[in-house]
Scaffold this motif. Structure first.
Motif, PDB file in Angstrom:
ATOM      1  N   GLU A 116      26.135  47.217  92.886  1.00 18.61           N
ATOM      2  CA  GLU A 116      27.593  47.009  92.905  1.00 18.61           C
ATOM      3  C   GLU A 116      28.318  46.643  91.545  1.00 18.61           C
ATOM      4  N   ILE A 117      29.172  47.440  91.140  1.00 19.56           N
ATOM      5  CA  ILE A 117      29.851  47.133  89.792  1.00 19.56           C
ATOM      6  C   ILE A 117      31.198  46.444  90.045  1.00 19.56           C
ATOM      7  N   GLN A 118      31.247  45.156  88.878  1.00 21.28           N
ATOM      8  CA  GLN A 118      32.277  44.408  89.112  1.00 21.28           C
ATOM      9  C   GLN A 118      33.244  44.752  88.006  1.00 21.28           C
ATOM     10  N   TYR A 119      32.728  45.316  86.883  1.00 21.17           N
ATOM     11  CA  TYR A 119      33.866  45.817  85.921  1.00 21.17           C
ATOM     12  C   TYR A 119      33.427  46.959  85.179  1.00 21.17           C
ATOM     13  N   TYR A 120      34.480  47.734  84.731  1.00 20.55           N
ATOM     14  CA  TYR A 120      34.135  48.852  83.903  1.00 20.55           C
ATOM     15  C   TYR A 120      35.096  49.079  82.737  1.00 20.55           C
ATOM     16  N   GLY A 121      34.643  49.994  82.168  1.00 23.75           N
ATOM     17  CA  GLY A 121      35.671  50.123  80.725  1.00 23.75           C
ATOM     18  C   GLY A 121      35.281  51.226  79.924  1.00 23.75           C
ATOM     19  N   MET A 122      36.149  52.009  79.322  1.00 21.65           N
ATOM     20  CA  MET A 122      35.965  53.117  78.765  1.00 21.65           C
ATOM     21  C   MET A 122      36.644  53.070  77.274  1.00 21.65           C
ATOM     22  N   VAL A 123      35.888  53.548  76.313  1.00 27.26           N
ATOM     23  CA  VAL A 123      36.591  53.551  74.858  1.00 27.26           C
ATOM     24  C   VAL A 123      36.397  54.848  74.304  1.00 27.26           C
ATOM     25  N   ASP A 124      37.391  55.440  73.443  1.00 23.55           N
ATOM     26  CA  ASP A 124      37.387  56.747  72.895  1.00 23.55           C
ATOM     27  C   ASP A 124      36.438  56.429  71.477  1.00 23.55           C
ATOM     28  N   LEU A 125      36.144  57.454  71.032  1.00 24.81           N
ATOM     29  CA  LEU A 125      35.125  57.444  69.729  1.00 24.81           C
ATOM     30  C   LEU A 125      36.018  56.861  68.538  1.00 24.81           C
ATOM     31  N   GLY A 126      37.432  56.945  68.594  1.00 21.40           N
ATOM     32  CA  GLY A 126      38.281  56.722  67.398  1.00 21.40           C
ATOM     33  C   GLY A 126      38.284  55.278  67.298  1.00 21.40           C
ATOM     34  N   GLY A 127      38.389  54.449  68.632  1.00 22.33           N
ATOM     35  CA  GLY A 127      38.412  52.976  68.627  1.00 22.33           C
ATOM     36  C   GLY A 127      37.211  52.499  68.136  1.00 22.33           C
ATOM     37  N   PHE A 128      36.019  52.927  68.828  1.00 20.63           N
ATOM     38  CA  PHE A 128      34.721  52.392  68.277  1.00 20.63           C
ATOM     39  C   PHE A 128      34.471  52.506  66.702  1.00 20.63           C
ATOM     40  N   LYS A 129      34.754  53.731  66.238  1.00 16.48           N
ATOM     41  CA  LYS A 129      34.593  53.851  64.915  1.00 16.48           C
ATOM     42  C   LYS A 129      35.740  52.943  63.959  1.00 16.48           C
ATOM     43  N   GLU A 130      36.671  52.718  64.392  1.00 24.09           N
ATOM     44  CA  GLU A 130      37.459  51.640  63.655  1.00 24.09           C
ATOM     45  C   GLU A 130      37.018  50.354  63.696  1.00 24.09           C
ATOM     46  N   VAL A 131      36.403  49.918  64.799  1.00 23.03           N
ATOM     47  CA  VAL A 131      35.970  48.718  65.025  1.00 23.03           C
ATOM     48  C   VAL A 131      34.598  48.328  63.879  1.00 23.03           C
ATOM     49  N   ILE A 132      33.904  49.398  63.914  1.00 24.30           N
ATOM     50  CA  ILE A 132      32.873  49.097  62.732  1.00 24.30           C
ATOM     51  C   ILE A 132      33.174  49.143  61.330  1.00 24.30           C
ATOM     52  N   ASP A 133      34.443  50.102  61.140  1.00 29.41           N
ATOM     53  CA  ASP A 133      34.946  49.849  59.749  1.00 29.41           C
ATOM     54  C   ASP A 133      35.712  48.533  59.414  1.00 29.41           C
ATOM     55  N   ILE A 134      36.159  47.821  60.613  1.00 32.11           N
ATOM     56  CA  ILE A 134      36.763  46.577  60.570  1.00 32.11           C
ATOM     57  C   ILE A 134      35.655  45.439  60.111  1.00 32.11           C
ATOM     58  N   VAL A 135      34.585  45.536  60.816  1.00 31.12           N
ATOM     59  CA  VAL A 135      33.437  44.556  60.835  1.00 31.12           C
ATOM     60  C   VAL A 135      32.625  44.558  59.532  1.00 31.12           C
ATOM     61  N   GLY A 136      32.710  45.706  58.814  1.00 31.51           N
ATOM     62  CA  GLY A 136      31.961  46.094  57.601  1.00 31.51           C
ATOM     63  C   GLY A 136      30.597  46.945  57.865  1.00 31.51           C
ATOM     64  N   GLY A 137      30.536  47.656  58.790  1.00 32.63           N
ATOM     65  CA  GLY A 137      29.352  48.227  58.999  1.00 32.63           C
ATOM     66  C   GLY A 137      28.523  47.356  59.970  1.00 32.63           C
ATOM     67  N   VAL A 138      27.464  47.910  60.311  1.00 34.55           N
ATOM     68  CA  VAL A 138      26.450  47.310  61.445  1.00 34.55           C
ATOM     69  C   VAL A 138      24.924  47.329  61.154  1.00 34.55           C
ATOM     70  N   ASP A 139      24.174  46.493  61.384  1.00 36.11           N
ATOM     71  CA  ASP A 139      22.901  46.464  60.969  1.00 36.11           C
ATOM     72  C   ASP A 139      21.882  46.992  62.130  1.00 36.11           C
ATOM     73  N   VAL A 140      21.067  47.985  61.746  1.00 34.91           N
ATOM     74  CA  VAL A 140      20.537  48.934  62.810  1.00 34.91           C
ATOM     75  C   VAL A 140      18.816  49.076  62.249  1.00 34.91           C
TER      76      VAL A 140
END
Length: 524
Positions: A217-241
């Motif tokens: 049973e799913i209580q929450y859902y959400g969808m984001v476009d690639l553009g928003g995801f990319k912007e967030v990575i830029d805002i936080v200064g990159g990610v460690d993988v």
């Protein structure tokens, strides 16, 4: 709720007609067009008869083992909810709404007064033990003809009793039922099929299909476009993988255009700090040579990138910077669609954040190798690549059983260990029976009867055959199940045997040992 994928098809194939008996849940009343001029006709293969589904048990869950995989992925409950609530620490709700261009008036009208003596809570499933979120991602840039396929579909489940987080990725090529219709299509096309006819129905339809498929049973859902995801990575200064395997993709679509159509991307094993463009290439690549050149490997990389983004967003470096928090909120407000929530649920998410920092996270992909290769198969449709249930289209009983077991013992099933059972004194036939019983009780684990190694031992033993790959949860499960106390490798074992992860040597009947232990435990 992040899209990190490319689609290799710009047409939606014609859905497959189901078998005579369908298990598809019908929750939406809207009808769908069953055929377009450019759809390819496909037919299902012969289906197997579905066995009776076992009684599902979603009661008390057992914490088993530890894992460092994808730590705290669930902290993205829905990402926008959490970010907006953190922003409220620095700005009043009205200031945030004005600065980010968000309309919080609906939320403001919802009752924000928590019942006296009762802490705010997130929505939970009917067992009261889990909160489940569906993360969906799309990349509209990739579809010039207007299609919005959701190539990223991930269920994130949080267990309140064990503090475990489990992530299930559903490959885009999985053939699933269309809600309200007796047809089957690739699951990544369901959102577009509904949305093209009635705006706002795409995500609820996809939620219903995933609930049918996984039995949750799913209580929450959400969808984001690639553009928003990319912007967030830029805002936080990159990610460690951490890159698990080195790979080179010579056919990565050129993000700058079609001249040339492809560019080469290369990644080297080890820790890396990635900017937005690099992180997306890492998560979207699927044409590399070797094990990383598949949609399934890509799904695993997507989970790693999502987790890395959440770690960075929820770090003190970000949360203590009002400008970064507001910028993230502004970006996501333009690129994110989420299910309804109240301010009480925001408060509950904040209260849960500290606990999630110490949670154990586990990752699974519903590909043909999952569940000891007993759940999913290829070739479920003609003229097109697709995967689906081994039992037949729409027959998810065994997948539900597997998901239940994963929820109960995520560490155990995430290890994908190989266990060999040897006769060292019990006798060939008796040892084979023990191994067969284990295979029946643990059908989604690789358990092999290895025959007679010797016949002069008097004590059962279990040990790691390969010290470099210790499968701790697997070891503990079989140690307790067989009531084996000797965990030292016998002196007569001088090789790695068959290179299995865990070896079990039986000299006596484990059932006898268990009965003796239970008898000794009884009070006088």
């Amino acid at each position: 709720m992040v899209n990190l994928n490319l689609s290799d098809s710009k047409t939606t194939p014609k859905p497959v007609a189901p078998p005579e008996k369908s298990n598809t849940k019908i929750t939406l009343n809207g009808s769908l067009q069953k055929q377009n001029a450019n759809e390819v006709e496909v037919r299902p293969t012969v289906e197997q008869k579905t066995p009776n589904a076992p009684q599902r048990n979603k009661g008390v869950k057992k914490p088993l083992g530890q894992s460092k995989l994808f730590r705290a992925a669930y902290k993205m409950l829905p990402l926008l909810i959490f970010v907006l609530s953190i922003s409220g620490i620095w700005f009043s709700a009205k200031q945030l709404a004005k600065g980010a261009g968000l309309d919080l008036t609906v939320i403001d009208t919802i009752s924000t007064v928590t019942t006296i003596g009762k802490e705010p809570e997130l929505k939970k499933d009917s067992t009261g033990g889990y909160t489940n979120i569906l993360i969906v991602g799309k990349d509209t840039r990739e579809y010039s003809d207007g299609l919005q396929n959701t190539d990223t579909i991930i269920l994130v489940s949080y267990n309140y009793e064990t503090n475990d987080i489990v992530m299930f990725s559903i490959p885009r090529d999985f053939y699933a039922g269309i809600p309200g219709e007796k047809w089957y299509v690739k699951i990544n096309s369901i959102y577009n099929r509904y949305e093209a006819q009635t705006e706002g129905t795409g995500l609820p339809a996809l939620v219903t299909s995933v609930e049918d498929l996984l039995g949750v049973e799913i209580q929450y859902y959400g969808m984001v476009d690639l553009g928003g995801f990319k912007e967030v990575i830029d805002i936080v200064g990159g990610v460690d993988v951490y890159v698990d395997n080195s790979f080179t993709d010579y056919q990565y679509p050129n993000p700058k255009g079609s001249n040339p159509p492809y560019v080469t991307v290369k990644f080297t094993e080890g820790p890396q700090t990635m900017d937005a463009e690099t992180a997306l290439k890492y998560a979207r690549s699927r044409k590399a040579q070797g094990p990383e050149g598949s949609d399934y490997a890509r799904a695993r990389r997507q989970q790693k990138v999502i987790n890395a983004v959440m770690d960075k967003v929820l770090s003190s470096e970000t949360l203590l910077n009002p400008d970064k928090v507001l910028s993230i909120a502004q970006s996501l407000s333009k690129n994110t669609v989420i299910s309804d929530y109240s301010l009480d649920e925001v408060k509950a998410a904040l209260a849960l954040a500290d606990e999630l920092k110490a949670s154990n996270s586990y990752s699974f992909v519903l590909d043909p190798s999952v569940g000891n290769s007993k759940l999913v198969k290829t070739g479920v449709a003609e003229n097109i690549y697709a995967i689906g249930p081994r039992l037949g289209l729409g027959k998810y009983d065994d997948i539900h059983t597997y998901v239940d077991l994963v929820m109960e013992n995520p560490a155990f099933l995430s290890e994908k260990s190989i266990v060999y059972v040897y006769d060292v004194g019990l006798g060939y036939a008796a040892t084979q029976k023990v191994a067969t019983d284990l295979q029946k009780q643990y059908p989604f684990n690789a358990i092999v009867f290895a025959g007679t190694l010797r016949n002069d031992q008097t004590e059962n033993s279990i040990f790691y055959n390969n010290e470099s790959e210790k499968m701790t949860a697997t070891f503990e499960v079989f140690k307790q199940h067989l009531n084996i106390t000797n965990t030292e490798k016998p002196a007569f074992v001088t090789t790695k045997l068959y290179n299995e992860h865990v070896s079990i040597m039986l000299a006596t009947d484990p059932a006898t040992a268990s009965a003796t232990t239970e008898s000794e435990a009884q009070p006088n």
